[in-house]
Design an enzyme around this catalytic site. Structure first.
Site, PDB file in Angstrom:
ATOM      1  N   ARG A  10       0.729  -1.565   0.116  1.00  0.00           N
ATOM      2  CA  ARG A  10      -0.314  -0.191  -0.038  1.00  0.00           C
ATOM      3  C   ARG A  10       0.964   1.218  -0.039  1.00  0.00           C
ATOM      4  O   ARG A  10       1.702   0.729  -0.018  1.00  0.00           O
ATOM      5  CB  ARG A  10      -0.803  -0.245   1.150  1.00  0.00           C
ATOM      6  N   HIS A  61      -1.724   3.410   9.278  1.00  0.00           N
ATOM      7  CA  HIS A  61      -1.068   3.528   8.158  1.00  0.00           C
ATOM      8  C   HIS A  61      -0.605   2.569   7.561  1.00  0.00           C
ATOM      9  O   HIS A  61      -0.717   1.483   6.588  1.00  0.00           O
ATOM     10  CB  HIS A  61       0.349   4.339   7.944  1.00  0.00           C
ATOM     11  N   GLU A  62      -0.177   1.511   8.781  1.00  0.00           N
ATOM     12  CA  GLU A  62       0.559   0.912   8.712  1.00  0.00           C
ATOM     13  C   GLU A  62       0.112  -0.553   7.611  1.00  0.00           C
ATOM     14  O   GLU A  62      -0.434  -1.542   6.678  1.00  0.00           O
ATOM     15  CB  GLU A  62       1.328  -0.404   9.402  1.00  0.00           C
ATOM     16  N   SER A  63      -1.890  -0.880   8.588  1.00  0.00           N
ATOM     17  CA  SER A  63      -1.934  -1.466   8.486  1.00  0.00           C
ATOM     18  C   SER A  63      -3.562  -1.477   7.469  1.00  0.00           C
ATOM     19  O   SER A  63      -4.921  -2.110   7.394  1.00  0.00           O
ATOM     20  CB  SER A  63      -3.488  -1.947   9.645  1.00  0.00           C
ATOM     21  N   ARG A 105       0.644   8.973   7.303  1.00  0.00           N
ATOM     22  CA  ARG A 105       1.504   8.412   9.291  1.00  0.00           C
ATOM     23  C   ARG A 105       1.862  10.073   9.807  1.00  0.00           C
ATOM     24  O   ARG A 105      -0.050  10.063  10.902  1.00  0.00           O
ATOM     25  CB  ARG A 105       2.899   8.197   8.678  1.00  0.00           C
TER      26      ARG A 105
END
Length: 391
Positions: free
Chosen positions: A10, A267-269, A378
């Protein structure tokens, strides 16, 4: 991401000081360990005023050696009055010592040749430049004793007793803070009464969360959805007990820490849409640096969790720290009761609470991502989380 943590595929105004007309501007050179908020506090100015005066678009990113114009400066709150000497006690941190003596982390680190401000030793003698005298010269409390329970981590124990991982490790001769044994008897130097007197978290089964979402210092469903607006209420209710439990276990217990943690996870997931890497993991096959030494390890130990745990070696390390056999049960890392705990383990393993406390979100991004991919996303999550949580 470094150390085998890889993200899914992503894309990755403050007001000027109102008293600035009463004082002339001063000049200051950024020292190691400095933050803009710390400099502003010392000079009686504000982060917004300094950022505006120096054209700084991101107040979390300043450089050592950078020359700053300090508008509205009333002079540093703790002018140098000669050095003092201090012996590090169990549970001490450099930021705590600096706060007590009215100086800065950077000044102490520079005066003592400390390259890593997060690493000081009990008994170490420090020269405190510009010290104004300790604000609370209380003696260190006596040690306590604690027996390791299933699911315990050294960082969680330290947070409960108000001490540090380093102090406990040193007091008990622990060379690897990520490896403690159930039933092991620990001496807790400088420990106060435990902050959460409830029983230990159990694993590898489901982990109990707070009795209701948003209690016990956690965040609420409403707050979580305000930070992650694409998260459904049903999904938020499902995940929140496990998220709050993991944050409590890891000492992510202040608005600043929670805002930074949730922003990175959002952000990561993809706002908790991805708890497992989209790709098959075949690209990790044979990666000895990830501990993938057996046929099929790439797929077996693909990225899982909201900060993706990747590679046999990382599954083994996280499992040992959390008391869960992830090496033989790798898919458990994608389950919310385990996935949030591995994310919190990663967070504490890299001492990210200290950067959150200092408001240095860019440093956290670099340590989570290995660079600044997705920085705008982020930063947007972080700004929203701070507003929602009041950090």
């Amino acid at each position: 991401m470094p150390d085998g943590f890889d993200a899914p595929n992503r894309p990755g105004a403050a007001n000027p000081a109102t008293s600035s007309d009463r004082f002339e501007a001063r000049s200051y050179t950024v020292q190691p360990g400095d933050t803009l908020s710390g400099i502003a506090g010392r000079y009686g100015s504000s982060v917004g005023a300094i950022a505006q005066a120096n054209g700084i678009s991101n107040p979390n990113l300043i450089q050592v050696g950078q020359r700053l114009n300090i508008p509205g400066a009333s002079g540093p709150s703790a002018p140098a009055t000669g050095s003092r000497s201090y012996t590090v006690q169990p549970g001490d941190t450099l930021s705590g010592i600096a706060g007590r003596y009215g100086t800065s982390v950077g000044a102490i680190a520079q005066a003592n040749g400390i390259s890593n401000p997060n690493l000081i030793q009990v008994g170490q003698r420090l020269n405190i430049p510009g010290a104004s005298g300790p604000s609370a010269p209380a003696p260190a409390p006596a040690s306590r004793s604690y027996t390791v329970q299933p699911g315990d981590t050294l960082s969680g124990i330290a947070a409960r007793y108000g001490t540090s991982v380093g102090a406990i490790a040193q007091a008990n001769g622990i060379s690897n803070p990520n490896f403690i044994q159930v039933g092991q008897r620990l001496s807790i130097p400088g420990g106060s009464a435990p902050s959460t007197p409830s029983g230990p978290v159990t694993g590898p089964g489901p982990v109990r969360g707070p009795s209701e979402p948003g209690t016990a210092g956690g965040v609420s469903v409403q707050q979580l959805r305000a930070i992650m607006p694409n998260l459904s209420e049903a999904r938020a209710n499902e995940l929140l007990p496990h998220l709050n439990s993991a944050m409590a276990e890891a000492g992510i217990n202040t608005p600043r820490r929670q805002a930074a943690f949730l922003a990175q996870l959002a952000h990561e997931s993809g706002q908790f849409r991805y708890m497992e890497e989209i790709a098959s993991g075949a690209a990790y096959e044979g990666r000895a640096d990830l501990g993938n030494t057996q046929p099929g390890d790439g797929v077996r130990f693909k990225g899982r969790g909201p900060i993706q745990l990747t590679g046999r070696a990382n599954y083994r390390a996280a499992g040992r720290a959390l008391g869960i056999d992830l090496e033989n049960n790798p898919t458990r890392a994608a389950d919310p009761d385990v996935g949030f705990r591995t994310a919190a383990w990663y967070w504490n393993n890299r001492n990210l609470n200290s950067y959150a406390d200092a408001g240095n979100f860019d440093a956290i991004t670099y340590r989570v991502n290995g660079g600044y991919n997705g920085k705008a996303s982020r930063d947007a999550y972080y700004a929203r989380a701070l507003q929602v949580l009041g950090g």
